[in-house]
Enzyme design. Sequence first.
Site, PDB file in Angstrom:
ATOM      1  N   GLU A 116      -4.070   0.328  -7.099  1.00 31.65           N
ATOM      2  CA  GLU A 116      -4.621   0.318  -5.633  1.00 31.65           C
ATOM      3  C   GLU A 116      -6.401   0.464  -5.942  1.00 31.65           C
ATOM      4  OE1 GLU A 116      -2.705  -1.103  -3.686  1.00 31.65           O
ATOM      5  OE2 GLU A 116      -0.337  -0.362  -3.961  1.00 31.65           O
ATOM      6  N   HIS A 139      -2.987   7.504  -1.633  1.00 25.16           N
ATOM      7  CA  HIS A 139      -1.582   7.158  -1.665  1.00 25.16           C
ATOM      8  C   HIS A 139      -0.958   7.453  -1.448  1.00 25.16           C
ATOM      9  CE1 HIS A 139       0.725   3.725  -0.951  1.00 25.16           C
ATOM     10  NE2 HIS A 139       0.921   3.526  -2.062  1.00 25.16           N
ATOM     11  N   HIS A 141       4.714   7.880  -0.826  1.00 20.78           N
ATOM     12  CA  HIS A 141       5.716   7.310  -0.086  1.00 20.78           C
ATOM     13  C   HIS A 141       6.034   8.519   0.102  1.00 20.78           C
ATOM     14  CE1 HIS A 141       5.212   4.276  -4.225  1.00 20.78           C
ATOM     15  NE2 HIS A 141       4.054   3.889  -3.199  1.00 20.78           N
ATOM     16  N   GLU A 169       1.791  19.285  17.377  1.00 15.17           N
ATOM     17  CA  GLU A 169       0.144  19.263  16.301  1.00 15.17           C
ATOM     18  C   GLU A 169      -0.488  17.910  16.361  1.00 15.17           C
ATOM     19  OE1 GLU A 169      -0.590  22.764  16.419  1.00 15.17           O
ATOM     20  OE2 GLU A 169      -1.425  22.081  14.866  1.00 15.17           O
ATOM     21  N   HIS A 210       6.479   0.622   1.920  1.00 17.73           N
ATOM     22  CA  HIS A 210       5.795   1.082   1.090  1.00 17.73           C
ATOM     23  C   HIS A 210       5.266   2.332   1.253  1.00 17.73           C
ATOM     24  CE1 HIS A 210       3.291   0.134  -2.699  1.00 17.73           C
ATOM     25  NE2 HIS A 210       3.171   1.479  -2.503  1.00 17.73           N
TER      26      HIS A 210
HETATM   27  P1  13P Z   1      -0.527   2.707  -9.490  1.00 15.60           P
HETATM   28  O1  13P Z   1       0.772   4.017 -10.446  1.00 15.60           O
HETATM   29  O2  13P Z   1      -0.464   1.841 -10.586  1.00 15.60           O
HETATM   30  O3  13P Z   1      -1.379   3.857  -9.327  1.00 15.60           O
HETATM   31  O4  13P Z   1       0.907   2.586  -8.066  1.00 15.60           O
HETATM   32  C1  13P Z   1       1.336   3.204  -7.584  1.00 15.60           C
HETATM   33  C2  13P Z   1       1.257   2.654  -6.319  1.00 15.60           C
HETATM   34  O5  13P Z   1       2.221   3.784  -5.652  1.00 15.60           O
HETATM   35  C3  13P Z   1       1.590   1.592  -5.902  1.00 15.60           C
HETATM   36  O6  13P Z   1       1.916   1.569  -4.427  1.00 15.60           O
HETATM   37 ZN    ZN Z   2       1.938   2.778  -3.479  1.00 17.22          ZN
END
Ligand code: 13P
Ligand code: ZN
Length: 271
Positions: A116, A139, A141, A169, A210
């Site tokens: 990413e 980033h 999930h 909040e 995602h």
């Molecule tokens: P990477 O292992 O390449 O960092 O990817 C993980 C991920 O969350 C892809 O969106």
């Molecule tokens: Zn991801």
Amino acid sequence: MKDIMTAPFLRETCETASNMYRLGWDERNGGNISVLLDEAEAAEYLDMDRVLRRVQTGFDAKALAGRLFIVTGTGKYFRNIAKQPEKDLGVIRISADGSEAELLWGYSDGGSFTSELPAHLMTHISRLAADPLHRVVTHCHPTHTVAMTRVHPLDERSFTRSLWKTCTECVIVFPDGVGVLPWMVCGTNAIGEATAAKMKEYRLVVWASHGIYGTGRTLDEAFGLIETVEKAAQLYMLTAHLPILNTMTDEQLEAAAERFGVDYRRDFLDL
Ligand code: 13P
Ligand code: ZN
């Protein structure tokens, strides 16, 4: 030269990765972190003239030429980063023409930066234009945030309003709201460009089905933004299917935002 294992930027990146894993936001290799480093600070720990490897960035990163980042590696498990930072993290410098990342430290098993990287670097460019003190892109999930993208309309105004209305909040912590992208193929320049476009006005961008991107001046700030969205999304998912007897009105959201003096998206309220 100081020992890089003691560098605050490395320790804090490890701690953040561990905390994100502990909260269930980063299964397997899910998630990535990049932090823009202060050159003078990094030079206390690294030989700036010793480039270990050069890797193509895959896009024009000239706007960040000479900038240094600590970045999680692709395929690396957040669960392991604190145990083996030299394998799972790298310090890169963007080459003068923006086409290469010069590896100064890390990825010791021959690995490379996160897939990413386009979304991270393009987001750094957008956020630095909005705030010169910006430093961090993360980033991950988070479960409830991703769940919410499966059942809620994806327009930013209504998504933000639903989050804001779950608890007091929210409008104070992310008064600028949440950007939302429809599902796209991850790890591409296209999703990087779409994310960075949103990041001109948001510090948080949700990727449908995602995950989420959070940014800030510090790892704490980026982490805290995601943590607050995830708490709100959890509240939403716990209650969305039940009769809602009590919620915050738009006037109450306005009052909370005014009390704390934050610059909120007035156009997201029906006043
Ligand atoms: P990477 O292992 O390449 O960092 O990817 C993980 C991920 O969350 C892809 O969106
Ligand atoms: Zn991801």
